[in-house]
Write an enzyme that holds these catalytic residues in place. Sequence first.
Site, short mmCIF file in Angstrom:
data_model
loop_
_atom_site.label_atom_id
_atom_site.label_comp_id
_atom_site.label_asym_id
_atom_site.label_seq_id
_atom_site.Cartn_x
_atom_site.Cartn_y
_atom_site.Cartn_z
N LYS A 10 7.96 5.11 4.67
CA LYS A 10 6.62 5.00 5.26
C LYS A 10 6.65 4.28 6.61
O LYS A 10 6.13 4.77 7.60
CB LYS A 10 5.67 4.25 4.30
CG LYS A 10 5.55 4.89 2.93
CD LYS A 10 4.62 4.12 2.01
CE LYS A 10 5.10 2.75 1.59
NZ LYS A 10 6.31 2.77 0.71
N ARG A 86 -3.34 1.26 -3.34
CA ARG A 86 -2.27 1.41 -4.32
C ARG A 86 -2.81 1.44 -5.73
O ARG A 86 -2.04 1.32 -6.68
CB ARG A 86 -1.29 0.24 -4.21
CG ARG A 86 -0.50 0.32 -2.94
CD ARG A 86 0.72 -0.55 -3.04
NE ARG A 86 1.20 -0.78 -1.70
CZ ARG A 86 2.46 -0.68 -1.36
NH1 ARG A 86 3.37 -0.39 -2.24
NH2 ARG A 86 2.82 -0.89 -0.12
N ARG A 121 18.52 -1.69 3.93
CA ARG A 121 17.51 -1.91 4.98
C ARG A 121 17.70 -3.27 5.66
O ARG A 121 17.95 -4.27 5.01
CB ARG A 121 16.11 -1.84 4.39
CG ARG A 121 15.05 -2.27 5.42
CD ARG A 121 13.65 -1.93 5.05
NE ARG A 121 13.29 -2.28 3.70
CZ ARG A 121 12.18 -1.85 3.12
NH1 ARG A 121 11.35 -1.07 3.78
NH2 ARG A 121 11.91 -2.21 1.87
N ARG A 149 14.60 -8.28 3.62
CA ARG A 149 13.44 -8.72 2.84
C ARG A 149 13.87 -9.25 1.49
O ARG A 149 14.78 -8.71 0.86
CB ARG A 149 12.47 -7.54 2.64
CG ARG A 149 11.42 -7.48 3.71
CD ARG A 149 10.61 -6.24 3.70
NE ARG A 149 10.06 -5.85 2.40
CZ ARG A 149 9.29 -4.78 2.21
NH1 ARG A 149 8.98 -4.02 3.25
NH2 ARG A 149 8.83 -4.48 1.03
N ARG A 160 8.99 -2.60 -8.46
CA ARG A 160 8.12 -1.98 -7.44
C ARG A 160 7.94 -0.49 -7.76
O ARG A 160 6.85 0.06 -7.62
CB ARG A 160 8.72 -2.18 -6.04
CG ARG A 160 8.64 -3.64 -5.58
CD ARG A 160 9.65 -3.98 -4.51
NE ARG A 160 9.45 -3.26 -3.26
CZ ARG A 160 10.35 -3.19 -2.29
NH1 ARG A 160 11.53 -3.81 -2.41
NH2 ARG A 160 10.10 -2.53 -1.19
P1 AP5 Z 1 11.16 2.18 5.27
O1 AP5 Z 1 10.58 3.08 6.28
O2 AP5 Z 1 11.26 0.72 5.59
O3 AP5 Z 1 10.42 2.39 3.84
P2 AP5 Z 1 8.95 2.05 3.35
O4 AP5 Z 1 8.46 3.22 2.59
O5 AP5 Z 1 8.11 1.52 4.47
O6 AP5 Z 1 9.34 0.89 2.32
P3 AP5 Z 1 8.66 -0.49 1.91
O7 AP5 Z 1 9.71 -1.20 1.09
O8 AP5 Z 1 8.12 -1.24 3.09
O9 AP5 Z 1 7.54 -0.03 0.99
P4 AP5 Z 1 6.87 -0.85 -0.13
O10 AP5 Z 1 5.74 0.03 -0.44
O11 AP5 Z 1 7.74 -1.24 -1.26
O12 AP5 Z 1 6.59 -2.26 0.57
P5 AP5 Z 1 5.32 -2.90 1.26
O13 AP5 Z 1 5.80 -3.72 2.38
O14 AP5 Z 1 4.27 -1.90 1.51
O15 AP5 Z 1 12.60 2.76 4.88
C1 AP5 Z 1 13.44 2.08 3.95
C2 AP5 Z 1 14.89 2.17 4.43
O16 AP5 Z 1 15.32 3.53 4.36
C3 AP5 Z 1 15.10 1.73 5.89
O17 AP5 Z 1 16.32 1.05 6.00
C4 AP5 Z 1 15.12 3.05 6.68
O18 AP5 Z 1 15.93 2.95 7.85
C5 AP5 Z 1 15.70 4.02 5.66
N1 AP5 Z 1 15.14 5.37 5.77
C6 AP5 Z 1 13.86 5.73 6.06
N2 AP5 Z 1 13.73 7.07 6.08
C7 AP5 Z 1 14.96 7.57 5.78
C8 AP5 Z 1 15.48 8.90 5.67
N3 AP5 Z 1 14.69 9.98 5.84
N4 AP5 Z 1 16.78 9.05 5.35
C9 AP5 Z 1 17.60 7.97 5.16
N5 AP5 Z 1 17.16 6.68 5.29
C10 AP5 Z 1 15.86 6.49 5.59
O19 AP5 Z 1 4.80 -3.83 0.07
C11 AP5 Z 1 5.55 -4.97 -0.33
C12 AP5 Z 1 4.83 -5.68 -1.46
O20 AP5 Z 1 3.55 -6.15 -0.99
C13 AP5 Z 1 4.50 -4.83 -2.70
O21 AP5 Z 1 5.59 -4.77 -3.59
C14 AP5 Z 1 3.31 -5.62 -3.28
O22 AP5 Z 1 3.75 -6.76 -3.93
C15 AP5 Z 1 2.57 -6.04 -2.02
N6 AP5 Z 1 1.56 -5.05 -1.61
C16 AP5 Z 1 1.65 -4.20 -0.53
N7 AP5 Z 1 0.54 -3.44 -0.46
C17 AP5 Z 1 -0.26 -3.81 -1.50
C18 AP5 Z 1 -1.53 -3.36 -1.97
N8 AP5 Z 1 -2.21 -2.39 -1.36
N9 AP5 Z 1 -2.03 -3.96 -3.07
C19 AP5 Z 1 -1.37 -4.94 -3.71
N10 AP5 Z 1 -0.16 -5.40 -3.32
C20 AP5 Z 1 0.39 -4.85 -2.23
#
Ligand code: AP5
Length: 212
Positions: A10, A86, A121, A149, A160
Amino acid sequence: MIAGAPAAGKGTQCQKIVDKFGLVHISAGDLLRAEVASGSESGRKAESFMSQGYLVPNELVVEMVKTRLSQPDAQESGWLLDGYPRSAEQADAIQEAGIRPDVFILIEVADEELVERVTGRRLDPETNTIYHLKFKPPPDAILNRLVQRSDDTEDKLRNRLATHHKNVEAVVGHYKDMLVEVNGQRPMDEVFAEIDGVLSAFTEDESPAQQR
Ligand code: AP5
């Protein structure tokens, strides 16, 4: 809006979308991490859920996201909401506030792929660029300043992922009429080419749903 499992890509695609379309990227995870870094009471509460890979309670998240969406830059340039909603309750909360996306992009990647993505990552705190040790290697000159992270471990990914699978259908159900499913198990630029096509068609005033 953009959704998908943890580490599905994402944030990576959001960086590319922002570069091309000039939208304001609003990431629920980034907003929460900033709150944690501020040391506030809300941040301390949020951290206890985030560090386990569980959803942060709605009372800490919903207003935070709604407030950010209402700020002038997002209102003027348009927003790209990443990682929210979410749950069905979160979708209801912004629907009640009259907030609907034009397009809901769901990036799909099989669970087995996500372990390698999450553990490899690395983030550059100076530029906020997302790297991967294998799939998007960082330049040698910045290796020392990269950070990992605290929730990017295989154990925490399992929680997750379980949270994601439990909620994703209910969320997608809210946005069926604007849903675009994208295969995220391809090189990053190929994934972006598809998203670019969808958004470009949309900005030319054609419904993305009718393109597929
Ligand atoms: P990356 O692009 O960083 O992936 P991402 O989908 O953004 O992953 P996140 O870990 O940020 O998502 P998440 O939903 O778990 O975390 P968030 O911060 O939202 O890519 C990942 C890796 O893969 C990178 O190294 C990249 O280079 C590589 N990559 C990308 N595309 C690729 C491809 N096509 N091929 C190969 N490699 C690739 O949330 C964190 C925490 O916050 C949650 O667990 C929760 O506790 C809380 N939280 C967040 N939002 C909410 C909400 N709405 N409500 C309640 N709690 C929440």
